[in-house]
Design a protein around this motif. Structure first.
Motif, mmCIF file in Angstrom:
data_model
loop_
_atom_site.group_PDB
_atom_site.id
_atom_site.type_symbol
_atom_site.label_atom_id
_atom_site.label_comp_id
_atom_site.label_asym_id
_atom_site.label_seq_id
_atom_site.Cartn_x
_atom_site.Cartn_y
_atom_site.Cartn_z
ATOM 1 N N ARG A 93 69.130 91.559 13.988
ATOM 2 C CA ARG A 93 68.636 91.908 14.285
ATOM 3 C C ARG A 93 67.367 91.010 12.858
ATOM 4 N NH1 ARG A 93 69.919 97.950 15.051
ATOM 5 N NH2 ARG A 93 71.382 97.515 17.203
ATOM 6 N N LEU A 94 66.100 91.385 13.068
ATOM 7 C CA LEU A 94 65.189 91.263 12.725
ATOM 8 C C LEU A 94 65.327 91.802 11.274
ATOM 9 C CD1 LEU A 94 61.752 90.532 14.601
ATOM 10 C CD2 LEU A 94 63.909 88.872 13.615
ATOM 11 N N LYS A 95 65.608 92.890 11.648
ATOM 12 C CA LYS A 95 65.507 94.270 10.527
ATOM 13 C C LYS A 95 66.462 93.807 9.470
ATOM 14 C CE LYS A 95 66.584 99.414 9.351
ATOM 15 N NZ LYS A 95 67.111 99.731 9.932
ATOM 16 N N TYR A 96 67.497 93.427 9.626
ATOM 17 C CA TYR A 96 68.327 92.944 8.115
ATOM 18 C C TYR A 96 67.529 91.569 7.217
ATOM 19 C CZ TYR A 96 71.937 89.540 6.305
ATOM 20 O OH TYR A 96 73.198 89.196 5.443
ATOM 21 N N PHE A 97 67.078 90.649 7.859
ATOM 22 C CA PHE A 97 65.942 89.900 7.572
ATOM 23 C C PHE A 97 64.698 90.545 6.855
ATOM 24 C CE2 PHE A 97 67.735 87.013 11.243
ATOM 25 C CZ PHE A 97 68.438 86.558 10.452
ATOM 26 N N ASP A 98 64.751 91.451 7.363
ATOM 27 C CA ASP A 98 63.070 92.320 6.360
ATOM 28 C C ASP A 98 63.665 92.726 5.056
ATOM 29 O OD1 ASP A 98 61.525 92.528 8.582
ATOM 30 O OD2 ASP A 98 62.150 94.191 9.509
#
Length: 565
Positions: A93-98
């Motif tokens: 998920r993009l949250k991981y990269f955030d």
């Protein structure tokens, strides 16, 4: 290693062969000394020299194929793991990269994996080989003369104790080394990417001091690891010297007593080196294994991350009309700090919906959850009446194209940046879309036209040109739903006028969601939603919202007055 069983077992067989032939040379020398040199038999000596040469050549050939096989095995395994890691990362998920520094992921995928490759080429199988050689040589020594063997092994407890202390110290040092390598990569990636900001604000010296501090910590970690080596290996040499001294003393007494032949002592002198060399290499290989295991833990940390967007849906409708329904949707990036609160709205197929509001009001979050880049906590989002979680994920996203304010272009040709290497998209379709958007003329003026090589992040193109390419990219993928996230904010007025008609053409027959700060660009929208602190305050057309005399009208008048000034 399972896909490479053949190479693995070949490596094992070659390892066993190397261990088996290890004591052969000392045995030949012992036999030659006792039976030919001491008896002055020159013809027999010549024959034994030829045998020794043949043995050495055979060992060299075996070692060559052994080294080749272990390295081929290691590189194949690392290639597979690297593919697995990259595939895993692209599905997070993009949250991981955030929450994860980019430099950390680069270190995991490149540097840490290279360290793991050493486990196969210089570590695991080599350690097995050294242990086998140790066992074989000790067996031959005990068979030849057990008392002489025990004398040689007297210093061994000291070596075991030193090895244990060294092992524990090195593990801590290697953890520090890998940590500071990761910190270096993260710092460099961030600062090279943000070099313009550093230079705009004249922060070169300050950032240099930060880098110098990290670099010193990295250096200190390496020096600490090397310091342990500098202590340990001289200790091994002292232990070897003690064992050699004991052998010469006791062996000489045995020769004088006619208990053993001189050849046995000479052979044991070679055995001592052959015992201590594998032990020294075992320590070195063990360090390789230690560093590899530290890197493996860091890689498995990424592979064990299950921050996936659940792809349990199986719905793959052949045709999507583009009706969107948000039903009591609540969303938060962290815990229950709600970004969207009980959001309800509908968009009919072919309609254009505009989202307006202050920064942080929830506009971009609305489009992110529609594509399931983030998961909602409460409520339901439907596409054509079906919960989007029931759609197969790639099928859902294939029907949605997004044009962002911050355009990302790869270091590749313009054509590949548009098609994203999709073989189903033809050059004719790209050219047609470029003409429709109004970008064809500027592209053809570039060297090579559509084959022009874009530099990283589109550095050689203006922001307007990069934005036009992103419009072509969205158009050629023929989406059912088109999302424009402040897509004209970085374009000058002249370019905006040029592509506004093209945008209108793109929206025809498609459901469109537009986020824009310039209210002049959304006056034709079928529906405008005004967000404030995650809540919908107003819904209506441009004229309806002006008539309400509410939030939208105040925002419109503020922009109109600022433009008039």
């Amino acid at each position: 290693m399972r896909p490479y069983r053949g190479i693995f077992w070949a490596s094992v067989v070659l390892t066993v062969l190397l261990a088996a032939v290890a004591p052969a040379l000392p045995l030949l020398i012992e036999y030659t000394l006792d039976n030919y040199i001491l008896k002055s038999d020159s013809s027999g000596l010549t024959m034994m020299l030829i045998a020794m040469m043949a043995l050495l050549i055979g060992q060299t050939v075996i070692r060559y194929y052994h080294t080749l096989a272990t390295n081929v095995l290691g590189q194949n395994v690392i290639r597979d793991i690297r593919i697995q890691v990259f595939n895993h990362i692209t599905n997070l998920r993009l949250k991981y990269f955030d929450n994860t520094p980019l430099g950390k992921l680069i270190t995991r995928t490149i540097s840490d994996l290279e360290t793991i490759s050493n486990i196969f080429s210089q570590g695991l199988i080599q350690i097995i080989g050294d242990l086998l050689q140790l066992v074989v040589i000790l067996g031959v020594m005990l068979y030849t003369d057990w008392s002489l063997t025990l004398i040689v092994l007297i210093p061994m407890p000291l070596m075991v104790w030193a090895t244990y202390i060294f092992k524990e110290s090195m593990k801590s040092a290697f953890v520090d080394v890998r940590t500071w390598v990761s910190n270096l990569n993260t710092f460099l990636q961030e600062h090279i990417s943000g070099m313009a900001i550093i230079q705009y604000f004249a922060r070169e010296n300050q950032e240099m001091r930060k880098f110098d501090n990290i670099n010193q910590k990295h250096r200190d970690a390496h020096i600490r690891a090397n310091w342990y080596f500098s202590i340990f290996f001289p200790v091994l040499e002292i232990i070897l010297a003690i064992a050699t001294g004991l052998l010469v003393w006791y062996g000489s007494k045995q020769i004088l007593a006619n208990a053993i032949s001189p050849g046995v002592v000479v052979a044991f002198l070679m055995y001592i080196n052959m015992i201590f060399r594998p032990i020294r290499e075992l320590i070195d290989k063990f360090n390789t294994l230690q560093m590899g295991m530290v890197s493996a833990e860091r890689i498995f940390e990424v592979l064990d991350t299950d921050a996936f967007t659940p792809n349990t849906g199986t719905h793959t409708a052949e045709h999507v009309d583009g009706r969107i329904d948000f039903e009591h949707v609540w969303f938060a990036y962290n815990d229950e700090k709600w970004v969207l609160k009980d959001v309800n709205f509908s968009v009919k197929p072919g309609e254009t919906l505009a989202l307006v509001g202050a920064t942080g009001a929830g506009k971009s979050s609305t489009i992110n959850i529609l594509s399931r880049f983030y998961e909602i906590q409460k409520g339901t989002i439907r596409l054509d009446g079906t919960d989007i979680r029931e759609y197969e994920l790639s099928h859902l996203r294939n029907h949605i194209a997004t044009v962002l304010q911050d355009v990302f272009l790869f270091a590749d040709s313009i054509f590949n940046n548009i098609t994203l290497h999709n073989p189903a998209i033809t050059r004719e379709e790209v050219i047609h879309a470029a003409k429709k958007v109004g970008a064809y003329s500027f592209i053809m003026r570039l060297p090579g036209g559509f084959d022009y090589q874009v530099q990283e992040r589109g550095a050689t193109l203006s922001s307007g040109q990069a934005q036009l390419i992103s419009f072509i990219r969205a158009l050629v993928h023929n989406p059912t739903i088109l999302i424009l996230d402040e897509a004209t904010s970085s374009i000058d007025t002249e370019t905006e006028i040029l592509i506004q008609t093209a945008i209108d053409n793109m929206m025809q027959g498609r459901t469109a969601i537009v986020i824009a700060h310039r209210l002049s660009t959304i006056q034709k929208a079928d529906k405008i939603i005004v967000f404030d602190k995650g809540e919908i305050k107003e819904i209506g057309t441009h004229s309806e919202l002006l008539a309400i005399d509410g939030y939208y009208k105040k925002l419109y008048e503020l922009q109109f007055n600022s433009l008039s000034i």
